[in-house]
Scaffold this motif. Structure first.
Motif, mmCIF file in Angstrom:
data_model
loop_
_atom_site.group_PDB
_atom_site.id
_atom_site.type_symbol
_atom_site.label_atom_id
_atom_site.label_comp_id
_atom_site.label_asym_id
_atom_site.label_seq_id
_atom_site.Cartn_x
_atom_site.Cartn_y
_atom_site.Cartn_z
ATOM 1 N N UNK A 1 38.249 -10.863 23.232
ATOM 2 C CA UNK A 1 38.032 -11.000 21.778
ATOM 3 C C UNK A 1 37.365 -9.757 21.196
ATOM 4 N N UNK A 2 36.466 -9.163 21.983
ATOM 5 C CA UNK A 2 35.798 -7.950 21.492
ATOM 6 C C UNK A 2 36.824 -6.839 21.296
ATOM 7 N N UNK A 3 37.830 -6.824 22.185
ATOM 8 C CA UNK A 3 38.834 -5.753 22.106
ATOM 9 C C UNK A 3 39.855 -6.002 21.004
ATOM 10 N N UNK A 4 40.367 -7.236 20.932
ATOM 11 C CA UNK A 4 41.483 -7.453 20.000
ATOM 12 C C UNK A 4 41.049 -7.408 18.539
ATOM 13 N N UNK A 5 39.802 -7.759 18.277
ATOM 14 C CA UNK A 5 39.377 -7.720 16.868
ATOM 15 C C UNK A 5 39.294 -6.283 16.365
ATOM 16 N N UNK A 6 38.854 -5.367 17.225
ATOM 17 C CA UNK A 6 38.812 -3.953 16.847
ATOM 18 C C UNK A 6 40.222 -3.414 16.632
ATOM 19 N N UNK A 7 41.109 -3.822 17.513
ATOM 20 C CA UNK A 7 42.497 -3.395 17.430
ATOM 21 C C UNK A 7 43.136 -3.920 16.139
ATOM 22 N N UNK A 8 42.868 -5.198 15.820
ATOM 23 C CA UNK A 8 43.441 -5.817 14.616
ATOM 24 C C UNK A 8 42.944 -5.135 13.348
ATOM 25 N N UNK A 9 41.632 -4.862 13.313
ATOM 26 C CA UNK A 9 41.068 -4.185 12.128
ATOM 27 C C UNK A 9 41.692 -2.797 12.014
ATOM 28 N N UNK A 10 41.853 -2.133 13.144
ATOM 29 C CA UNK A 10 42.438 -0.787 13.147
ATOM 30 C C UNK A 10 43.871 -0.795 12.629
ATOM 31 N N UNK A 11 44.651 -1.769 13.087
ATOM 32 C CA UNK A 11 46.057 -1.819 12.661
ATOM 33 C C UNK A 11 46.175 -2.004 11.156
ATOM 34 N N UNK A 12 45.247 -2.794 10.623
ATOM 35 C CA UNK A 12 45.262 -3.029 9.174
ATOM 36 C C UNK A 12 44.949 -1.730 8.423
ATOM 37 N N UNK A 13 44.000 -0.969 8.964
ATOM 38 C CA UNK A 13 43.670 0.318 8.331
ATOM 39 C C UNK A 13 44.856 1.270 8.472
ATOM 40 N N UNK A 14 45.518 1.218 9.618
ATOM 41 C CA UNK A 14 46.693 2.064 9.840
ATOM 42 C C UNK A 14 47.783 1.769 8.802
ATOM 43 N N UNK A 15 47.966 0.484 8.505
ATOM 44 C CA UNK A 15 49.032 0.098 7.568
ATOM 45 C C UNK A 15 48.667 0.334 6.104
ATOM 46 N N UNK A 16 47.400 0.105 5.758
ATOM 47 C CA UNK A 16 47.035 0.108 4.336
ATOM 48 C C UNK A 16 45.990 1.150 3.949
#
Ligand code: FAD
Length: 602
Positions: free
Chosen positions: A125-140
């Motif tokens: 969970x510690x890893x995927x939440x960082x990844x998810x936030x990052x992907x959102x920044x990557x897209x928007x």
């Protein structure tokens, strides 16, 4: 009892026999990879999961998190795991290589994630939440936002969160009260209180990037007036250096049923008037942006549930082979006969086969959804792209809800196989059951998923998403008919599918009539039956592959393995799917008691 990890043979079956993931190699996007590389990275993940992540599962539950003076200390054992995840660059497997991602197909990620999540979901969970936030920044995000945050999030040096929930705004995010006001320098001053925030504060990473939903002063009410802000725990200057601590204070950590290694935090933003954030995307479009992360996390939550279930099944299977109780039915009356392993008892076999069929069906469903994501990116044919996007849309609430409901049921059944020992802390069954329960509650409770499923997915865009799903299911029914294989199973599935389609379309229409309340009342049961049909589809598909292998004499030493796939499909479609017809009979729009009953009569 040896610790178990997700079923390697079955994962390989899904990857290479059901979905033929090698096909992605032909796509430009994945042309730098080859099958050997896919296998290598998955095997490495599995080894890491077995050697390093799995041993922390019970330990981090027993140790739990510690909260003192606004600081949260994670269980000691997670620190080493997180360091290894960082060193191995496991934080951003599908992400953009330009910012340190690995650019792997989603289907390959699914296999890796299942091994790791099945070993210890909390660590992941510690890893995927960082990844998810990052992907959102990557897209928007803007170029400078990407430059500032992405590499740190993808490398897991920084953690991520999702700050949505407030005490008065859980399912109803439109009611949120956190406010934002634009400052002269273009940043925003944020004020509000968030609750239930997973990993909202901890000492595992040097910074935490909080995506925060808030309403800019003067914006419309409801979800239309919500914007999304990046609020770092420690401010990040334009040159990437750290500024001052942001005004984000952890005011408490929940005591809860499971996931003890993950803090569920209350966060106060701007209580000293100094919480700053930057806008991600445009004002008032926060929900559209946030949905990208939420949809990704919903699929991960589905994986959480079925990977707990997979472990529960494998533990139960092992236990049932070794636990001696009772006599065989043939020799039961003879006092001298020896006790037999409980796997010989028909009722225990029933429980095991039920668990097996759900776990395998759920796994195939999750992998198929990941596969649809890849097809969207790989195909150049616009109609095909649309087809796979429609499938992702309609399958997301099913993966989240159905996996969490059935995953929990499988964990409970696993405990039942263990008898009294399953209820104790001597075996991992009670922890799996506790950890699994949250999957039906967070990331949009299952009631909210059902509403989304029926009204946006089934009823939306003239039913094209439902059509896409029905088309895929019919392909496997037709295969059975054309090849004269498992005709009875295919016919059973076809019958329930037809009945389901009628009910789904009726309910989707009813929402636009005076019967709309009844339509809301049947959304969850309809999602459940759709899940049953989807299970039958996936299991039939698996059985067809197994049959072809056996017929082509390719079964070799895997005869038992392939027979297992066929038995799982037969068991599910012959003994569980028929119940779906009864469930459909119980889905009534007219005079639905759920709607008619007076509140005083409850
Ligand atoms: C361990 C844990 C971790 C969490 N992590 C995070 C996190 O990281 N970030 C975050 O923002 N939140 C997080 N949450 C919050 C979680 O997403 C919410 O608890 C969830 O969305 C439900 O909101 P609620 O608790 O306010 O329940 P409520 O919204 O009060 O719902 C209660 C019940 O009513 C039903 N209900 C409510 N409204 C409707 C409706 N319109 N139609 C049909 N049924 C409805 C729900 O389905 C539910 O069964 C976490 C919660 C927990 C327990």
């Amino acid at each position: 009892m040896a610790e178990v990890i997700s079923d390697q043979k079955d994962i390989n079956f899904v990857l290479y026999e059901q979905l033929n993931v090698e096909r992605f190699l032909k796509a430009e996007k994945y042309s730098d990879f080859n099958k050997k590389m896919f296998k290598l990275v998955i095997n490495e993940a599995r080894t890491l999961a077995i050697k390093e992540i799995l041993p922390t599962y019970t330990e981090c539950d027993r140790e739990g998190v510690k909260f003192e003076d606004g600081k949260v200390e994670v269980p000691q054992c997670l620190k080493r795991v997180h360091k290894l995840l960082m060193e191995g660059e496991w934080g951003a497997l599908t992400a953009n290589p330009e910012y340190g991602g690995q650019g792997l197909p989603h289907t390959i990620f699914q296999a890796i994630f299942e091994y790791m999540a099945g070993a210890n979901y909390i660590a992941m969970m510690y890893a995927v939440l960082g990844h998810g936030a990052g992907k959102m920044i990557d897209l928007f995000g803007t170029k400078s936002q990407k430059d500032l945050y992405l590499e740190k999030l993808y490398s897991l040096e920084w953690g991520g969160t999702m700050l949505l929930t407030e005490s008065g705004a859980g399912s109803d995010l439109g009611a949120l009260e956190t406010s934002a006001e634009k400052l002269k320098d273009g940043t925003y001053s944020i004020v509000g209180n968030k609750i239930f925030i997973t990993n909202g504060e901890h000492n595992l990473t040097e910074n935490i990037i909080h995506p925060v939903l808030a309403r800019v002063k003067g914006a419309p009410g409801g979800t239309k007036g919500i914007s999304l802000f990046i609020v770092p725990k420690i401010w990040v200057n334009d040159d990437g250096t750290f500024g001052e601590n942001n005004d984000v204070i952890c005011t408490g950590v929940e005591e809860k049923l499971g996931l003890h290694g993950s803090p569920t935090c209350s966060l106060s933003l701007g209580s000293r008037g100094k919480c700053r954030g930057v806008l991600l995307g445009k004002e008032n479009q926060g929900m559209q942006v946030m949905f990208h992360m939420m949809n990704g996390v919903r699929l991960e939550v589905g994986t959480q549930a079925y990977s707990h279930a997979s472990c529960a099944y494998l533990y139960a299977l092992e236990y049932a082979k070794t636990r001696l109780q009772g006599k065989s039915l043939e020799k039961g009356l003879d006092a001298k006969t020896l006790q037999v392993p409980i796997i010989e008892h028909p009722d225990v076999r029933r429980m095991l086969l039920k668990m097996k069929s759900y776990v395998e069906g759920l796994r195939s469903l999750a992998f198929f959804t990941a596969f649809c994501f890849d097809m969207i990116e790989c195909t150049k044919n616009e109609d095909e792209k649309l087809h796979y996007s429609n499938l992702v849309e309609i399958l997301t609430p099913i993966v989240k809800s159905y996996s969490s409901e059935r995953g929990f049921e499988v964990c409970a059944e696993g405990m039942q196989v263990f008898g009294g020992y399953g209820y104790t802390k001597e075996y991992p069954m009670e922890q799996l059951l506790r950890d699994c329960k949250i999957a039906s509650i967070y990331e949009g409770s299952n009631g909210i998923q059902a509403t989304d499923f029926l009204f946006r997915k089934v009823g939306g865009q003239n039913g094209v998403m439902l059509d896409a799903l029905v088309l895929e299911i019919k392909k496997k029914i037709d295969y059975s008919k054309e090849n004269n294989v498992f005709l009875d199973l295919a016919e059973n599935l076809e019958k329930v599918l037809k009945e389901l389609e009628v009910k789904l379309k009726d309910a989707a229409k009813s929402v636009k009539t005076s019967e709309y309340k009844s339509a809301f009342a049947v959304a969850s049961p309809l999602l459940e039956v759709t899940g049953d049909v989807v299970m039958a589809w996936q299991l039939l598909w698996r059985a067809q592959i197994a049959d072809a292998k056996l017929a082509g004499n390719n079964g070799g030493k895997n005869v038992d393995f392939y027979n297992g796939k066929i038995m799982a499909a037969k068991f599910f479609i012959k003994t569980i799917l028929p119940i779906a017809t009864g469930k459909l009979d119980g889905i009534v729009i007219n005079e639905n008691p759920v709607v008619i009953i007076d509140e005083k009569s409850f």
